[in-house]
Structures are given as structure tokens and as C-alpha cells.
Write a protein that holds these residues in place. Structure first.
Motif, PDB file in Angstrom:
ATOM      1  N   PHE A 226       0.845  -1.186   0.000  1.00 26.30           N
ATOM      2  CA  PHE A 226       0.000   0.000   0.000  1.00 26.30           C
ATOM      3  C   PHE A 226       0.886   1.243   0.000  1.00 26.30           C
ATOM      4  O   PHE A 226       1.707   1.441   0.905  1.00 26.30           O
ATOM      5  CB  PHE A 226      -0.925   0.004   1.217  1.00 26.30           C
ATOM      6  CG  PHE A 226      -2.020  -1.026   1.145  1.00 26.30           C
ATOM      7  CD1 PHE A 226      -3.215  -0.733   0.508  1.00 26.30           C
ATOM      8  CD2 PHE A 226      -1.844  -2.284   1.687  1.00 26.30           C
ATOM      9  CE1 PHE A 226      -4.226  -1.682   0.418  1.00 26.30           C
ATOM     10  CE2 PHE A 226      -2.839  -3.244   1.600  1.00 26.30           C
ATOM     11  CZ  PHE A 226      -4.043  -2.943   0.964  1.00 26.30           C
ATOM     12  N   LEU A 227       0.727   2.063  -1.046  1.00 28.36           N
ATOM     13  CA  LEU A 227       1.500   3.286  -1.204  1.00 28.36           C
ATOM     14  C   LEU A 227       0.625   4.485  -0.884  1.00 28.36           C
ATOM     15  O   LEU A 227      -0.520   4.566  -1.349  1.00 28.36           O
ATOM     16  CB  LEU A 227       2.021   3.412  -2.638  1.00 28.36           C
ATOM     17  CG  LEU A 227       2.851   2.244  -3.174  1.00 28.36           C
ATOM     18  CD1 LEU A 227       3.203   2.498  -4.635  1.00 28.36           C
ATOM     19  CD2 LEU A 227       4.098   2.063  -2.344  1.00 28.36           C
ATOM     20  N   PRO A 228       1.113   5.451  -0.090  1.00 27.68           N
ATOM     21  CA  PRO A 228       0.295   6.618   0.251  1.00 27.68           C
ATOM     22  C   PRO A 228      -0.003   7.471  -0.971  1.00 27.68           C
ATOM     23  O   PRO A 228       0.789   7.530  -1.912  1.00 27.68           O
ATOM     24  CB  PRO A 228       1.159   7.371   1.267  1.00 27.68           C
ATOM     25  CG  PRO A 228       2.552   6.924   0.996  1.00 27.68           C
ATOM     26  CD  PRO A 228       2.449   5.506   0.515  1.00 27.68           C
ATOM     27  N   SER A 229      -1.132   8.128  -0.928  1.00 27.83           N
ATOM     28  CA  SER A 229      -1.557   8.943  -2.063  1.00 27.83           C
ATOM     29  C   SER A 229      -0.788  10.255  -2.161  1.00 27.83           C
ATOM     30  O   SER A 229      -0.877  10.946  -3.177  1.00 27.83           O
ATOM     31  CB  SER A 229      -3.061   9.237  -1.955  1.00 27.83           C
ATOM     32  OG  SER A 229      -3.363   9.855  -0.715  1.00 27.83           O
ATOM     33  N   ARG A 230      -0.049  10.599  -1.114  1.00 29.08           N
ATOM     34  CA  ARG A 230       0.750  11.830  -1.163  1.00 29.08           C
ATOM     35  C   ARG A 230       1.977  11.655  -0.273  1.00 29.08           C
ATOM     36  O   ARG A 230       1.992  10.789   0.615  1.00 29.08           O
ATOM     37  CB  ARG A 230      -0.073  13.027  -0.703  1.00 29.08           C
ATOM     38  CG  ARG A 230      -0.439  13.007   0.778  1.00 29.08           C
ATOM     39  CD  ARG A 230      -1.357  14.158   1.136  1.00 29.08           C
ATOM     40  NE  ARG A 230      -1.583  14.251   2.586  1.00 29.08           N
ATOM     41  CZ  ARG A 230      -2.525  15.005   3.138  1.00 29.08           C
ATOM     42  NH1 ARG A 230      -3.354  15.716   2.362  1.00 29.08           N
ATOM     43  NH2 ARG A 230      -2.646  15.055   4.455  1.00 29.08           N
ATOM     44  N   PRO A 231       3.041  12.438  -0.498  1.00 28.16           N
ATOM     45  CA  PRO A 231       4.246  12.328   0.333  1.00 28.16           C
ATOM     46  C   PRO A 231       3.961  12.688   1.780  1.00 28.16           C
ATOM     47  O   PRO A 231       2.992  13.386   2.093  1.00 28.16           O
ATOM     48  CB  PRO A 231       5.208  13.331  -0.319  1.00 28.16           C
ATOM     49  CG  PRO A 231       4.685  13.545  -1.693  1.00 28.16           C
ATOM     50  CD  PRO A 231       3.204  13.405  -1.589  1.00 28.16           C
ATOM     51  N   GLY A 232       4.846  12.219   2.656  1.00 31.16           N
ATOM     52  CA  GLY A 232       4.705  12.540   4.060  1.00 31.16           C
ATOM     53  C   GLY A 232       4.634  11.305   4.931  1.00 31.16           C
ATOM     54  O   GLY A 232       4.804  10.180   4.463  1.00 31.16           O
ATOM     55  N   ARG A 233       4.363  11.535   6.216  1.00 32.04           N
ATOM     56  CA  ARG A 233       4.293  10.430   7.162  1.00 32.04           C
ATOM     57  C   ARG A 233       3.096   9.526   6.879  1.00 32.04           C
ATOM     58  O   ARG A 233       2.068   9.972   6.365  1.00 32.04           O
ATOM     59  CB  ARG A 233       4.168  10.969   8.585  1.00 32.04           C
ATOM     60  CG  ARG A 233       5.272  11.923   9.029  1.00 32.04           C
ATOM     61  CD  ARG A 233       5.068  12.287  10.498  1.00 32.04           C
ATOM     62  NE  ARG A 233       3.690  12.749  10.744  1.00 32.04           N
ATOM     63  CZ  ARG A 233       3.079  12.727  11.942  1.00 32.04           C
ATOM     64  NH1 ARG A 233       3.734  12.230  12.992  1.00 32.04           N
ATOM     65  NH2 ARG A 233       1.844  13.182  12.077  1.00 32.04           N
ATOM     66  N   LEU A 234       3.255   8.259   7.256  1.00 33.42           N
ATOM     67  CA  LEU A 234       2.120   7.356   7.125  1.00 33.42           C
ATOM     68  C   LEU A 234       0.936   7.841   7.951  1.00 33.42           C
ATOM     69  O   LEU A 234      -0.223   7.676   7.559  1.00 33.42           O
ATOM     70  CB  LEU A 234       2.521   5.939   7.563  1.00 33.42           C
ATOM     71  CG  LEU A 234       3.461   5.163   6.645  1.00 33.42           C
ATOM     72  CD1 LEU A 234       3.773   3.804   7.255  1.00 33.42           C
ATOM     73  CD2 LEU A 234       2.859   4.990   5.255  1.00 33.42           C
ATOM     74  N   ALA A 235       1.239   8.454   9.079  1.00 31.44           N
ATOM     75  CA  ALA A 235       0.168   8.954   9.950  1.00 31.44           C
ATOM     76  C   ALA A 235      -0.674  10.013   9.267  1.00 31.44           C
ATOM     77  O   ALA A 235      -1.847  10.217   9.630  1.00 31.44           O
ATOM     78  CB  ALA A 235       0.764   9.507  11.243  1.00 31.44           C
ATOM     79  N   ASP A 236      -0.108  10.693   8.278  1.00 31.45           N
ATOM     80  CA  ASP A 236      -0.821  11.785   7.612  1.00 31.45           C
ATOM     81  C   ASP A 236      -1.427  11.372   6.275  1.00 31.45           C
ATOM     82  O   ASP A 236      -2.081  12.180   5.623  1.00 31.45           O
ATOM     83  CB  ASP A 236       0.140  12.959   7.374  1.00 31.45           C
ATOM     84  CG  ASP A 236       0.718  13.501   8.675  1.00 31.45           C
ATOM     85  OD1 ASP A 236      -0.010  13.489   9.681  1.00 31.45           O
ATOM     86  OD2 ASP A 236       1.896  13.919   8.664  1.00 31.45           O
ATOM     87  N   ALA A 237      -1.214  10.135   5.857  1.00 29.55           N
ATOM     88  CA  ALA A 237      -1.717   9.698   4.558  1.00 29.55           C
ATOM     89  C   ALA A 237      -3.227   9.500   4.603  1.00 29.55           C
ATOM     90  O   ALA A 237      -3.722   8.694   5.397  1.00 29.55           O
ATOM     91  CB  ALA A 237      -1.041   8.397   4.147  1.00 29.55           C
ATOM     92  N   PRO A 238      -3.987  10.215   3.771  1.00 26.73           N
ATOM     93  CA  PRO A 238      -5.447  10.075   3.799  1.00 26.73           C
ATOM     94  C   PRO A 238      -5.954   8.832   3.089  1.00 26.73           C
ATOM     95  O   PRO A 238      -7.054   8.349   3.359  1.00 26.73           O
ATOM     96  CB  PRO A 238      -5.925  11.339   3.081  1.00 26.73           C
ATOM     97  CG  PRO A 238      -4.810  11.654   2.124  1.00 26.73           C
ATOM     98  CD  PRO A 238      -3.555  11.250   2.814  1.00 26.73           C
ATOM     99  N   SER A 239      -5.149   8.291   2.167  1.00 22.03           N
ATOM    100  CA  SER A 239      -5.570   7.117   1.408  1.00 22.03           C
ATOM    101  C   SER A 239      -4.335   6.440   0.821  1.00 22.03           C
ATOM    102  O   SER A 239      -3.241   7.007   0.815  1.00 22.03           O
ATOM    103  CB  SER A 239      -6.543   7.507   0.289  1.00 22.03           C
ATOM    104  OG  SER A 239      -5.939   8.434  -0.597  1.00 22.03           O
ATOM    105  N   PHE A 240      -4.525   5.226   0.316  1.00 21.16           N
ATOM    106  CA  PHE A 240      -3.419   4.437  -0.200  1.00 21.16           C
ATOM    107  C   PHE A 240      -3.811   3.780  -1.520  1.00 21.16           C
ATOM    108  O   PHE A 240      -4.984   3.481  -1.755  1.00 21.16           O
ATOM    109  CB  PHE A 240      -3.016   3.335   0.795  1.00 21.16           C
ATOM    110  CG  PHE A 240      -2.458   3.853   2.084  1.00 21.16           C
ATOM    111  CD1 PHE A 240      -1.091   3.951   2.277  1.00 21.16           C
ATOM    112  CD2 PHE A 240      -3.302   4.247   3.117  1.00 21.16           C
ATOM    113  CE1 PHE A 240      -0.570   4.430   3.467  1.00 21.16           C
ATOM    114  CE2 PHE A 240      -2.797   4.724   4.313  1.00 21.16           C
ATOM    115  CZ  PHE A 240      -1.423   4.817   4.492  1.00 21.16           C
ATOM    116  N   THR A 241      -2.796   3.554  -2.350  1.00 24.38           N
ATOM    117  CA  THR A 241      -2.979   2.816  -3.593  1.00 24.38           C
ATOM    118  C   THR A 241      -2.452   1.403  -3.402  1.00 24.38           C
ATOM    119  O   THR A 241      -1.338   1.215  -2.897  1.00 24.38           O
ATOM    120  CB  THR A 241      -2.217   3.493  -4.742  1.00 24.38           C
ATOM    121  OG1 THR A 241      -2.736   4.810  -4.935  1.00 24.38           O
ATOM    122  CG2 THR A 241      -2.364   2.692  -6.032  1.00 24.38           C
TER     123      THR A 241
END
Length: 375
Positions: free
Chosen positions: A4-19
């Protein structure tokens, strides 16, 4: 594993969604080799769950034979989440959920030599050895000398966090590497795992493999290859076979071991999108060249190009699926792929033109050669 890759850069804690995508050292190599037109079988275990379905279908879509993938009704498919930043920085995060996974339950009882007996090359990863005692027992069995063993390719893939003690992991990986015919290792991981610095020191520590590939990141790769005479069947290390004595087995005490041929090939300049999967891709490119009987410098360059394909894509794999899943379990992938024709043109460049290569996202599209492009 399912990645699962985050939809935007940054911490996993801040990722709103994943691909959702796929990942895993051996499956990455299998998919890349299928893209290059080789007949490939992936041997593993996944859960009887939706993630397992996804992995089998997605990897099969590359043209990989998935008939030997077991389905475990009691254990789940492994998954992991990672950030898109470089794993060499403190900002990189990886969260694994694969303790007790179906893959960690692989053992000599579930994967016997017959599962890989018809292969020309058997590719293994040190990551599998770290998953469980059963997986380590399997790796020891597959790397043990035996009559008719396929050529064994081993990627060290040292991940200190996967081992209870990093020093123990280093010792185990050294043992397994010494049983292989072809070994891939990064100069940085060799220093971390074994405390040796420089390609020559790695070769001194690992004299057994017929071919040793020491990767030096963006600088390139060095290959040490023993000059082994052709066997009576006409095969040499460049043309692996599923019969005969493994080339990595120790020579008799009275045998004369010829000096290594040492070859270095620089890597092209690459605009990196994500670094994960590049090592697996390099191994696939080098193995593809080996299966095709190419000279060592061309094998290294094919490794660099496969790695560049992974580096310029956000996921672990640098190519879309080659085709739909095979209609029969042993259907072969196309023998001449568009990727190989594209890569062969670049591999054939003279040193000056190769040195000018600058590869960015989208370069893998057939016909979109970057020849002569300057930084």
C-alpha cells in the motif's frame, strides 16, 4: 505481499488514502523476467483471502506461471505499508503485517525440490530466509549441493530489521550465498552484514559462487566470474541448465581454480521516482542476459536498465503487465518482447553514448529512447 502506497508524500500517519499494488523480492524478479519474454514460474504461498486473490491474479497478468502458488486457509496474505521517500533516510517508513503469514509457513514439506526441478535457474532471496525457521530450512535445502540442481541465483537482500540479531542474519546469509552459483549483493549491505568494504573484499569472503555481482548503487556494478570450462553437454555459466553438477559446489582440493574475469559497467543517470524494487529489477535484467547467453558487460547493462525502469516508477515494478494470465499453467511468455528490443538498442551503445544516457519517467515506452540526451 500486497503493498500500500500513500496517495501523497509525508508520514504514514498523515496519509489520507493508499494505492494498492504488489511487492516482494522474488515476485518482482519473476514479473520483470516475464516482461523480458522469459518463461517464469513463481513458487510461494498466499492466504485464501482477497489479498491472495489479488496477488495471484496481478502476478499472473505479467505472464508468470502461478500454478505452484499454494493457498493457505489458516494464515493470511502478508501486507505492508510504506512511504514514498528513500529508504536510506530517516523519513522512510515501512510497516509490515506479515507475522504468521501464509508465506512464512513455507518449508521443505510444502515446497520440495520437485517444484523447481525443471528450471534452468532458481532465484532465491535472503528475505525469505528471515521470515521463519521453516523458511530458513527451505532455503538451506534449495541451496544444498545435489545432482541435477538448477543454477541457483541468490540475492542477499540483507534487511537487519527482519532478523532477531543482525549479526545472526549476516552469518546465515553468508552460508546461503556460499551455496549458490550466482550471487547478487550491494557493496553497502555487504559492509553492514559482513564488515567487508569493497568488491574485492566481498569476493575474498565469497570465493565459492561461479559468478558474484557486487552492486555499487548509482556508480554501477562489478562482476567477478570464474572462467569455468564448458561441461561435456556444452553448457557454461552463461547458459544455465537444469542438469549436471551445480557450478557453485566446492572444487576438489587438487583442482586449479582459474582467476576471475572482473568486469565493471557504469550505471546510467536516472531521475529517481522511488527506489524500492531497483535491486530486484537489476537481478532480473542480469538474469535475462544470462539466460540469453550475452557477454557479461551486456548482462550488467541490462541489469542497469531494468533497475532504471523500477527507479522511474512509483511502485516496485517498472513495467505494466505483459499480457493476460496464461491460458494453461505452463504457457510460455512471448519469446521476443518489445522491452528486450528497446533495451538491446541501448545496451549496444558505445561507451560515450551510454555515458550520456539520462533516463526519466516514461523512458521505458518503446521507441522513446533517451540516446544522446544530456543532463
Amino acid at each position: 505481499m500486497v503493498t500500500f502506497l500513500p496517495s501523497r508524500p509525508g508520514r504514514l500517519a498523515d496519509a489520507p488514502s493508499f494505492t494498492r499494488t504488489i511487492g516482494g523480492a522474488e515476485s518482482n524478479v519473476a514479473c520483470a523476467l516475464a516482461v523480458a519474454g522469459h518463461r517464469v514460474k513463481w513458487v510461494s504461498q498466499v492466504g485464501q483471502d482477497g489479498f491472495g486473490d489479488h496477488l495471484v491474479e496481478a502476478i499472473g497478468a505479467y505472464g508468470v506461471d502461478v500454478s505452484a502458488v499454494g493457498r493457505d486457509a489458516l494464515r493470511p496474505t502478508g501486507i505492508y505499508f510504506r512511504t514514498a521517500t528513500d529508504r536510506a533516510t530517516d523519513e522512510h517508513e515501512v510497516v509490515y503485517h506479515r507475522a504468521g503469514s501464509a508465506a512464512s509457513a513455507m518449508s521443505p514439506a510444502t515446497v520440495g525440490p520437485d517444484a523447481v526441478g525443471d528450471a534452468r535457474v532458481l532465484h532465491l532471496s535472503g528475505i525469505t530466509a528471515a521470515l521463519s525457521d521453516d523458511c530458513l530450512a527451505l532455503m538451506r535445502e534449495l541451496t544444498a549441493p545435489r545432482e541435477g540442481r538448477p543454477t541457483v541465483s541468490f540475492d542477499v537482500n540483507f534487511r537487519p530489521g527482519l532478523w532477531r540479531e543482525a549479526s545472526h542474519g549476516g552469518g546465515v546469509l553468508l552460508e546461503l550465498a556460499r551455496g549458490a552459483d550466482l550471487v547478487f549483493v550491494g557493496a553497502d549491505e555487504a559492509e553492514e552484514a559482513w564488515g567487508v568494504a569493497g568488491p574485492e573484499a566481498v569476493r575474498a569472503l565469497l570465493p565459492e559462487p561461479a559468478t558474484l555481482v557486487v552492486k555499487r548503487g548509482g556508480r554501477g556494478a562489478v562482476v567477478f566470474e570464474r572462467d569455468i570450462p564448458a561441461r561435456p553437454d556444452g553448457h557454461t555459466p552463461d547458459t544455465p541448465t537444469g542438469t549436471g553438477t551445480p557450478t557453485g559446489t566446492p572444487t576438489p582440493a587438487d583442482a586449479v581454480t582459474p582467476a576471475d574475469a572482473v568486469t565493471f559497467a557504469a550505471a546510467p543517470r536516472v531521475d529517481v521516482v522511488a527506489p524500492v524494487g531497483a535491486g530486484d529489477a537489476f537481478a532480473a535484467g542480469f538474469l535475462s542476459g544470462t539466460l540469453r547467453g550475452l557477454p557479461v558487460r551486456e548482462r550488467i547493462r541490462h541489469g542497469h536498465l531494468m533497475a532504471a525502469a523500477a527507479l522511474t516508477a512509483p511502485g516496485d515494478l517498472g513495467h505494466p503487465p505483459a499480457r493476460r494470465p496464461p491460458a494453461t499453467p505452463h504457457a510460455a511468455a512471448p519469446r521476443r518482447s518489445p522491452w528486450i528490443a528497446h533495451a538491446d538498442r541501448l545496451v549496444a551503445l558505445d561507451d560515450a553514448a551510454w555515458g550520456r544516457l539520462h533516463l526519466g519517467p516514461g523512458w521505458t515506452r518503446t521507441g522513446a529512447d533517451q540516446e544522446g540526451r544530456t543532463p
